[in-house]
Design a protein around this motif. Structure first.
Motif, PDB file in Angstrom:
ATOM      1  N   ARG A 101       0.845  -1.196   0.000  1.00 20.90           N
ATOM      2  CA  ARG A 101       0.000   0.000   0.000  1.00 20.90           C
ATOM      3  C   ARG A 101       0.888   1.256   0.000  1.00 20.90           C
ATOM      4  N   ARG A 102       1.950   1.195   0.804  1.00 21.25           N
ATOM      5  CA  ARG A 102       2.842   2.343   0.922  1.00 21.25           C
ATOM      6  C   ARG A 102       3.572   2.579  -0.415  1.00 21.25           C
ATOM      7  N   THR A 103       4.056   1.487  -1.001  1.00 22.42           N
ATOM      8  CA  THR A 103       4.791   1.646  -2.264  1.00 22.42           C
ATOM      9  C   THR A 103       3.863   2.180  -3.343  1.00 22.42           C
ATOM     10  N   SER A 104       2.642   1.637  -3.412  1.00 21.01           N
ATOM     11  CA  SER A 104       1.765   2.129  -4.484  1.00 21.01           C
ATOM     12  C   SER A 104       1.311   3.556  -4.177  1.00 21.01           C
ATOM     13  N   GLY A 105       1.183   3.887  -2.884  1.00 17.35           N
ATOM     14  CA  GLY A 105       0.835   5.271  -2.495  1.00 17.35           C
ATOM     15  C   GLY A 105       1.941   6.215  -2.919  1.00 17.35           C
ATOM     16  N   ALA A 106       3.188   5.768  -2.717  1.00 14.12           N
ATOM     17  CA  ALA A 106       4.330   6.637  -3.039  1.00 14.12           C
ATOM     18  C   ALA A 106       4.460   6.815  -4.551  1.00 14.12           C
TER      19      ALA A 106
END
Ligand code: T4K
Length: 406
Positions: A399-404
């Motif tokens: 989630r964090r990687t795709s958010g970034a």
């Protein structure tokens, strides 16, 4: 058993709690009686300056703490500042970094250097061995903090302080109603300071108090907290304004009538958490010595990330999404906050236990605003998360990687 992780609010589910569940929701006694007390204050037109409610509260607290003097004040931070000044502390004072920032600020505010000292990982309190090493010729005092209401090693700290001729005081902000070796906290060191802030198990809206058996010190503090006035037009000391209002004292007096109930509720909540959390690997609940008096106002969990796979911070993120505002007290440690971070950029190296604890500790809601059902539900969420620790972690990272990337 297969858990549907999409039920978690962080992954798009509906939050388990429709209203926010806070750490530090105040305990409040009988509303009608409190309003009647405040009505009396208005009728008397005596709102502050050592009024009858403040005097009664001071007497009751002195009795409960088993000390000769209680000087009630507007909050514990000002009480600490005044006590530090009244004792004539200068130069350096040894304090834990694993505490609320007020302990350090009360020193720095008056030009005294807080010397951060590591804690014992079992007790979370000052490690006396480290304290002895932290003393220098500039040291004028030691401030122990009875963290979470569990007493410091008072005997060892007293021995060090008297051997080295420095003052010893205790920040007992968490420890009203608790004991050390069977004696109620309040009479140790040169003086101790309680907090009665709204978030404490016993509150006076805002408030604090210095308690001591030292008559001269008490006299000096009384002058200092009232601008140094010894009588009308007669200033005999440098002073400030640390006075408690009558409305705050009225709240304190009302809440004192419920002290036993508040502790019992906290204790029941604590026992409930203990039963629920026992099933969850990687989480350990901070225990209280059953031989002592405890107020159980903080429910403190240590997260062992190697076992849970999710980190303490990830757990916090998940709980916040569910409207459970669990806290990372006292992250990141005073030494990593300003002005200390700039002042002592290398001090972390001598605080390994503090550095470790601030990454592990999680404080969850308790008090009279928390129900047994809340605790069951909260622990149910945590249990499900830990049961699926590796997968939850993977999804959070994804989630964090795709958010970034967005
Ligand atoms: N020494 C130590 C070791 C201390 O822990 C403290 C205070 C002191 C000294 C200084 O004492 P005081 O000068 O405050 O008397 C809270 C408290 O504000 C603070 O008093 C306390 N320690 C600390 C451990 O906790 P925070 O940073 O958690 O934020 P706060 O006050 O916004 O409250 C947390 C939550 O409580 C809120 O998110 C909502 C809830 N809340 C708060 C208030 C005030 C309510 O539901 N109702 C309320 O009226 O510091």
């Amino acid at each position: 058993m297969h858990d549907d992780l999409s039920r978690l609010a962080i992954f798009g589910g509906v939050p388990s709690f429709s209203e926010k569940l806070h750490v530090g929701r105040p305990n409040i006694g009988n509303h009608e009686r409190l309003l009647a007390r405040i009505g009396d204050i208005l009728n008397r037109r005596w709102l502050s300056n050592n009024g009858p409610c403040v005097q009664e509260l001071e007497q009751r607290i002195a009795e409960l703490a088993g000390v000769r003097h209680c000087i009630a004040m507007c909050n514990a931070t000002v009480a600490l500042e005044i006590l530090i000044r009244a004792l004539g502390l200068t130069g350096e004072v040894v304090v834990p970094s694993f505490t609320f920032i007020a302990t350090a600020h009360a020193l720095q505010w008056q030009g005294i250097t807080p010397v951060f000292c590591d804690v014992d990982p079992k007790t979370h309190n000052l490690d006396p061995k480290r304290v002895a090493q932290a003393l220098t010729p500039r040291t004028s005092g030691i401030i122990g903090v009875h963290l979470w209401g569990r007493a410091c090693d008072v005997a060892a700290l007293s021995e060090i302080a008297s051997a080295r001729g420095v003052k010893l005081i205790f920040d007992a902000a968490h420890a009203f109603g608790c004991s050390y070796r069977g004696d109620t906290i309040g009479r140790f060191g040169d003086a101790e300071v309680f907090s009665f802030h709204a978030t404490k198990f016993f509150n006076s809206f805002e408030g604090g108090a210095v308690v001591t058996n030292n008559d001269d010190l008490a006299r000096k503090i009384r002058l200092m907290m009232n601008f140094g006035f010894a009588g009308y037009d007669d200033v005999v000391e440098l002073g400030t304004n640390g006075k408690m209002t009558e409305a705050c004292a009225a709240m304190g007096l009302e809440n004192l009538l419920h002290l036993t109930d508040f502790v019992q509720t906290n204790r029941n909540n604590y026992e409930h958490y203990r039963r629920e959390l026992a099933r969850i690997p990687g989480l350990s609940l901070l225990r209280f010595d059953e031989q002592e008096k405890n107020n159980y106002q903080y429910v403190v969990i240590e997260v062992d990330e190697n076992t849970t796979r999710v980190s303490r911070d990830q757990l916090v993120e998940i709980l916040w999404a569910e409207n459970v505002l669990a806290r990372r007290y006292f992250y990141p440690g005073c030494h990593r906050m300003e002005p200390y971070r700039t002042q002592f950029p290398d001090v972390a190296a001598i605080l390994p236990e503090t550095e470790r604890l601030v990454q592990r500790v999680l404080v969850v809601p308790t008090g009279t605003a928390v129900t047994s059902d809340d605790i069951t539900r909260l622990c149910g969420i945590v249990e499900m998360v830990v049961r699926n620790g590796a997968e939850v972690r993977r999804r959070l990272e994804q989630r964090r990687t795709s958010g970034a990337a967005e």
